[in-house]
Scaffold this motif. Sequence first.
Motif, mmCIF file in Angstrom:
data_model
loop_
_atom_site.group_PDB
_atom_site.id
_atom_site.type_symbol
_atom_site.label_atom_id
_atom_site.label_comp_id
_atom_site.label_asym_id
_atom_site.label_seq_id
_atom_site.Cartn_x
_atom_site.Cartn_y
_atom_site.Cartn_z
ATOM 1 N N TRP A 41 0.802 -1.289 -0.101
ATOM 2 C CA TRP A 41 -0.076 0.182 0.035
ATOM 3 C C TRP A 41 0.787 1.199 0.054
ATOM 4 O O TRP A 41 0.273 2.347 0.019
ATOM 5 N N GLU A 42 2.018 1.262 0.133
ATOM 6 C CA GLU A 42 3.134 2.289 0.249
ATOM 7 C C GLU A 42 4.038 2.432 -1.153
ATOM 8 O O GLU A 42 4.532 1.091 -1.600
ATOM 9 N N PRO A 43 4.604 3.364 -1.352
ATOM 10 C CA PRO A 43 5.620 3.452 -2.652
ATOM 11 C C PRO A 43 6.901 2.854 -1.878
ATOM 12 O O PRO A 43 7.154 2.930 -0.833
ATOM 13 N N VAL A 44 7.615 2.212 -2.705
ATOM 14 C CA VAL A 44 8.809 1.271 -2.467
ATOM 15 C C VAL A 44 10.046 1.430 -3.455
ATOM 16 O O VAL A 44 9.561 1.479 -4.632
ATOM 17 N N PRO A 45 10.970 1.928 -3.082
ATOM 18 C CA PRO A 45 12.289 2.106 -3.843
ATOM 19 C C PRO A 45 12.900 0.803 -4.207
ATOM 20 O O PRO A 45 13.087 0.085 -3.114
ATOM 21 N N VAL A 46 12.859 0.456 -5.429
ATOM 22 C CA VAL A 46 13.497 -0.878 -5.757
ATOM 23 C C VAL A 46 14.732 -0.714 -6.570
ATOM 24 O O VAL A 46 14.736 0.203 -7.492
ATOM 25 N N THR A 47 15.603 -1.575 -6.578
ATOM 26 C CA THR A 47 16.727 -1.546 -7.306
ATOM 27 C C THR A 47 16.704 -2.816 -8.411
ATOM 28 O O THR A 47 16.681 -4.058 -8.045
ATOM 29 N N CYS A 48 16.985 -2.331 -9.605
ATOM 30 C CA CYS A 48 17.229 -3.325 -10.778
ATOM 31 C C CYS A 48 18.531 -3.564 -11.023
ATOM 32 O O CYS A 48 19.328 -2.717 -11.346
ATOM 33 N N VAL A 49 19.130 -4.758 -10.796
ATOM 34 C CA VAL A 49 20.689 -5.260 -10.904
ATOM 35 C C VAL A 49 20.832 -6.273 -11.894
ATOM 36 O O VAL A 49 20.322 -7.073 -11.964
ATOM 37 N N ILE A 50 21.859 -6.035 -12.611
ATOM 38 C CA ILE A 50 22.360 -7.060 -13.627
ATOM 39 C C ILE A 50 23.294 -8.088 -13.135
ATOM 40 O O ILE A 50 24.093 -7.584 -12.541
ATOM 41 N N GLN A 51 23.029 -9.235 -13.246
ATOM 42 C CA GLN A 51 23.783 -10.101 -12.478
ATOM 43 C C GLN A 51 24.461 -11.071 -13.555
ATOM 44 O O GLN A 51 23.953 -11.413 -14.683
ATOM 45 N N GLY A 52 25.915 -11.404 -13.492
ATOM 46 C CA GLY A 52 26.532 -12.282 -14.321
ATOM 47 C C GLY A 52 27.541 -11.779 -14.945
ATOM 48 O O GLY A 52 28.329 -12.605 -15.859
ATOM 49 N N THR A 53 27.613 -10.258 -15.018
ATOM 50 C CA THR A 53 28.787 -9.828 -16.000
ATOM 51 C C THR A 53 29.064 -8.369 -15.270
ATOM 52 O O THR A 53 28.082 -7.762 -14.887
ATOM 53 N N SER A 54 30.256 -8.020 -15.623
ATOM 54 C CA SER A 54 30.490 -6.575 -15.164
ATOM 55 C C SER A 54 30.791 -5.857 -16.476
ATOM 56 O O SER A 54 31.118 -4.530 -16.364
#
Length: 372
Positions: A41-54
Amino acid sequence: MSDSPIFYIKFLKPPPTECIIGQQFPIVWTIESDLGDVSYWEPVPVTCVIQGTSELRVNVINDNKGKRNNVAQKSYMRSPTNKAASLVYNPLQGGGMVTHMTIEETSAQSLPVGTSISVELSLMLSSNTSHQTTHPVWYQAQQLLPSSTVWLIPIWSMPIQLTVAKQRHLKTSGGDQAQRLFQLDTGAVIRISEDAEESIARHVWDCGLGMCQFMAEHKNEIKGDCILELGSGTGLVGIYAGKLLNSSQVYLTDLADALGIMQQNVDINHAENIEVAELSWGSHSADDRYKTVNLVLLTDVLYNQGSHDVLLDTLEWLLENENSKALLSYKERNPAERDFFMKIKSRGFMYEQVMGTEHLICEVYWITKETR
């Protein structure tokens, strides 16, 4: 049993399983309960992360505007190697959050044409909002609020096969599955695939999370040399138990429509001692394969009152082994489900609720046969 709910980040439209580096694609995601009947019910800050390579990073594009996300763009300008992008869940936006993104190279020196890289995208609570350490079993899960025990379960995409090409135009379609990750006390991680669309057997549920947590906390008290799980669904609990207890043999059983995803998860986790089998409940003759079973796992199997009798019929012959016990995790969804506990006593079984589990999302019971 804890009254604090668990919420899940879910892909309504997962990322594609194949894509060209630099090509735009959409994902649709939300935050809701396991049944999908309650949205956070509330706003949530979310992080999208790429996994598997730099060598690659995520770049988010403002929805419906075709412009770069200013926050993400500034971040990239400061640090070209930043692999993460910032998102915000908005509970007022119905139908899920639509996010357009690209996966691009971090280096000014381009990768050779034809290069192929396998990656995954994860969505999780932004770390700067975390008030406590991550959960010991639910990998990278964090508490949403400092004054409560409301947990947010992150999500991982299925592997995305990325290719470097001159043309950035490839017809893509969203995947149809996602992954949840779980951690053993050794630090090893178990991966469980689930369907993106709503289903019963092919989804991870609260009781599964609670059962894994209970077993991790009581590992030294549980004997499970040979395990059979009834109504395995994705196979999460049986796979976790087999790895945790170093079982010599594990049987994951369910109806035919769940066998595919169970086998998929067995293969992903390289579980050679785990066998997938169809088993419909009832009073049919005992299968000799299961005569050495000493631990029967029951996770969230009471939601259909019409199946209680055939479930007990099955336990009749599974618990014939004098060393066998059943371990049940239960979360009430309908008060009528508790009729099971009256039936179980009338059928010659004994049950005992495990005390000291108020912090769990579910109740836990040991079940044995009374006459031995």
